[in-house]
Design an enzyme around this catalytic site. Structure first.
Site, PDB file in Angstrom:
ATOM      1  N   HIS A  48      39.241  40.555  39.439  1.00  0.00           N
ATOM      2  CA  HIS A  48      37.926  40.625  38.809  1.00  0.00           C
ATOM      3  C   HIS A  48      37.236  39.266  38.873  1.00  0.00           C
ATOM      4  O   HIS A  48      37.890  38.234  39.069  1.00  0.00           O
ATOM      5  CB  HIS A  48      38.043  40.960  37.315  1.00  0.00           C
ATOM      6  CG  HIS A  48      38.905  42.128  36.977  1.00  0.00           C
ATOM      7  ND1 HIS A  48      38.401  43.328  36.556  1.00  0.00           N
ATOM      8  CD2 HIS A  48      40.264  42.260  36.947  1.00  0.00           C
ATOM      9  CE1 HIS A  48      39.391  44.173  36.290  1.00  0.00           C
ATOM     10  NE2 HIS A  48      40.531  43.546  36.529  1.00  0.00           N
ATOM     11  N   TYR A  49      35.938  39.244  38.613  1.00  0.00           N
ATOM     12  CA  TYR A  49      35.281  38.004  38.195  1.00  0.00           C
ATOM     13  C   TYR A  49      34.756  38.199  36.779  1.00  0.00           C
ATOM     14  O   TYR A  49      34.518  39.322  36.330  1.00  0.00           O
ATOM     15  CB  TYR A  49      34.180  37.545  39.148  1.00  0.00           C
ATOM     16  CG  TYR A  49      32.999  38.459  39.374  1.00  0.00           C
ATOM     17  CD1 TYR A  49      32.314  39.079  38.326  1.00  0.00           C
ATOM     18  CD2 TYR A  49      32.516  38.660  40.656  1.00  0.00           C
ATOM     19  CE1 TYR A  49      31.215  39.880  38.544  1.00  0.00           C
ATOM     20  CE2 TYR A  49      31.415  39.471  40.893  1.00  0.00           C
ATOM     21  CZ  TYR A  49      30.760  40.082  39.831  1.00  0.00           C
ATOM     22  OH  TYR A  49      29.671  40.872  40.055  1.00  0.00           O
ATOM     23  N   THR A  50      34.562  37.087  36.071  1.00  0.00           N
ATOM     24  CA  THR A  50      34.170  37.158  34.658  1.00  0.00           C
ATOM     25  C   THR A  50      32.670  37.294  34.458  1.00  0.00           C
ATOM     26  O   THR A  50      32.229  37.790  33.414  1.00  0.00           O
ATOM     27  CB  THR A  50      34.643  35.909  33.899  1.00  0.00           C
ATOM     28  OG1 THR A  50      33.982  34.757  34.437  1.00  0.00           O
ATOM     29  CG2 THR A  50      36.157  35.745  33.998  1.00  0.00           C
ATOM     30  N   GLU A  74      41.502  37.825  36.048  1.00  0.00           N
ATOM     31  CA  GLU A  74      40.079  37.487  35.953  1.00  0.00           C
ATOM     32  C   GLU A  74      39.861  36.104  36.551  1.00  0.00           C
ATOM     33  O   GLU A  74      40.658  35.185  36.321  1.00  0.00           O
ATOM     34  CB  GLU A  74      39.614  37.489  34.501  1.00  0.00           C
ATOM     35  CG  GLU A  74      39.491  38.867  33.871  1.00  0.00           C
ATOM     36  CD  GLU A  74      38.168  39.552  34.191  1.00  0.00           C
ATOM     37  OE1 GLU A  74      37.356  38.960  34.944  1.00  0.00           O
ATOM     38  OE2 GLU A  74      37.962  40.673  33.692  1.00  0.00           O
ATOM     39  N   HIS A 133      38.203  45.319  41.307  1.00  0.00           N
ATOM     40  CA  HIS A 133      37.741  46.176  40.223  1.00  0.00           C
ATOM     41  C   HIS A 133      36.741  47.206  40.765  1.00  0.00           C
ATOM     42  O   HIS A 133      36.723  48.372  40.344  1.00  0.00           O
ATOM     43  CB  HIS A 133      37.078  45.313  39.138  1.00  0.00           C
ATOM     44  CG  HIS A 133      36.912  46.006  37.827  1.00  0.00           C
ATOM     45  ND1 HIS A 133      36.233  45.457  36.769  1.00  0.00           N
ATOM     46  CD2 HIS A 133      37.333  47.224  37.394  1.00  0.00           C
ATOM     47  CE1 HIS A 133      36.251  46.292  35.746  1.00  0.00           C
ATOM     48  NE2 HIS A 133      36.909  47.371  36.105  1.00  0.00           N
ATOM     49  N   ASP A 188      32.675  43.645  40.842  1.00  0.00           N
ATOM     50  CA  ASP A 188      33.550  42.477  40.980  1.00  0.00           C
ATOM     51  C   ASP A 188      34.833  42.788  41.755  1.00  0.00           C
ATOM     52  O   ASP A 188      35.308  43.923  41.704  1.00  0.00           O
ATOM     53  CB  ASP A 188      33.889  41.901  39.596  1.00  0.00           C
ATOM     54  CG  ASP A 188      34.480  42.910  38.630  1.00  0.00           C
ATOM     55  OD1 ASP A 188      33.922  44.016  38.527  1.00  0.00           O
ATOM     56  OD2 ASP A 188      35.486  42.594  37.965  1.00  0.00           O
TER      57      ASP A 188
END
Length: 342
Positions: free
Chosen positions: A112-114, A176, A224, A234
């Site tokens: 994922h990215y935040t 993440e 994700h 993401d």
């Protein structure tokens, strides 16, 4: 008369009490069927190999050896302490621990990215109703933050599916990565932010460790957006999937020769069949076969467009407009050939 009887009886008694040397003994005995006991061949029992001992460290138990069959993806290693029941009035013993038929619950690795800076990423992922097992910061140091025990579920995947599995929080580890995500330009196109080189080195080392320990197959290392394509983007098209595949053997990628062979065929299909329901149905079927949770409508509907976009984020980042073209179609077929569903 009485005297005569007395002497006769006395003589009889004396005769009966003396050894009967000259009397023939009867040899009669009742006939019985003689049954010889069957000789049972003893099968030598395979000797069980002695199991490695459970390690006890200050009252906490660990089992750090695999004695099961790795070819079946069975694994008896415990990456953490052994958790046991404590029933009142009874003793749980590990005389026969561990059974060979077991494997890890951790089947997937989801990236994922935040969409937040470092400090806000930490706050949200530790204090709110969302979390991940690990957070990779963007501060240039050598630290990776662990937020959730790998043996517990973190709340990172949400409503999700891949191939035959759903609700992937139950079976996945989530990473993440601090990254700002995207902003739309004036035309509405999503403009994504790159990942730093130092971050990617951290992600690669962390992912490789997790994949190796839990024997996670390449088909289960996902974005994700792969497991929730209609609602998530993401880690986006600038995440270096090909670099991770080429340099670290992480995740999936297609073979160029296979892609090219499918591309030559796809060009003809797209010229004549693009809007035919049967052709759209076939593309949706191939997307579903690869792993995406997509209904087969036979239409270029919104869910199909977003699924194609998610696929392009991962495997064709040069163009992620959600429109199926000949190159995207060729890549999808090459991947299905290389990674068939089992």
């Amino acid at each position: 008369m009485r005297k005569i009887l007395y002497f006769i009886g006395l003589g009889t008694l004396i005769f009966s009490c003396t050894p009967q040397k000259n009397v023939k003994k009867s040899n009669y005995s009742p006939k019985t069927t003689s049954i010889q006991p069957k000789t049972v061949a003893k099968t030598p029992q395979a000797q069980e190999k002695p199991k490695p001992q459970i390690t006890n460290d200050r009252g906490v138990e660990f089992f750090t050896t695999n004695i099961a069959d790795p070819a079946k993806n069975d694994n008896t290693v415990s990456y953490g302490s052994i958790v046991s029941a404590k029933p009142a009035g009874y003793k749980v013993v590990k005389t026969y621990f561990p059974a060979l038929a077991q494997n890890f619950r951790q089947k997937y690795l989801i990236l994922h990215y935040t969409a937040l800076p470092d400090d806000k990423s930490i706050t949200v992922l530790t204090q709110q109703a969302v979390s991940a097992h690990y957070l990779v910061n963007n501060t240039g140091d050598n630290e990776i933050y662990q937020l959730v025990d790998e043996n517990k579920r973190s709340y990172h995947a949400g409503v999700s599916s891949w191939r035959s599995d759903k609700n992937l929080n139950d079976t996945s580890i989530g990473i993440e990565i601090v990254n700002a995500g995207y902003t739309p330009d004036s035309a509405g196109k999503k403009i994504f932010v790159t990942f730093s080189y130092e971050q990617m080195k951290k992600v690669a080392a962390l992912a490789k460790d997790i994949i190796n320990r839990y024997q996670i197959p390449a088909t289960n290392v996902l974005a994700h957006s792969d497991i929730a394509p209609t609602r998530k983007q993401d880690p986006g098209p600038l995440f270096p999937w090909k670099k991770l595949y080429d340099e670290y053997q992480i995740g999936m990628w297609y073979d160029e020769a296979a892609k090219q062979s499918y591309y030559d065929l796809a060009m003809a299909d797209f010229a004549t069949k693009y809007n035919e329901a049967s052709f759209i149905f076939n593309i949706q079927t191939q997307l579903q076969k690869f792993g995406y949770g997509l209904d087969l409508s036979g239409k270029w509907d919104d869910a199909t467009k977003k699924t194609i976009e998610a696929f392009q984020y991962h495997f064709r980042p040069q163009n992620y407009d959600g429109i199926m073209d000949a190159e995207t179609w060729a890549i999808l077929q090459a991947l299905n050939q290389k990674y068939p569903a089992k």
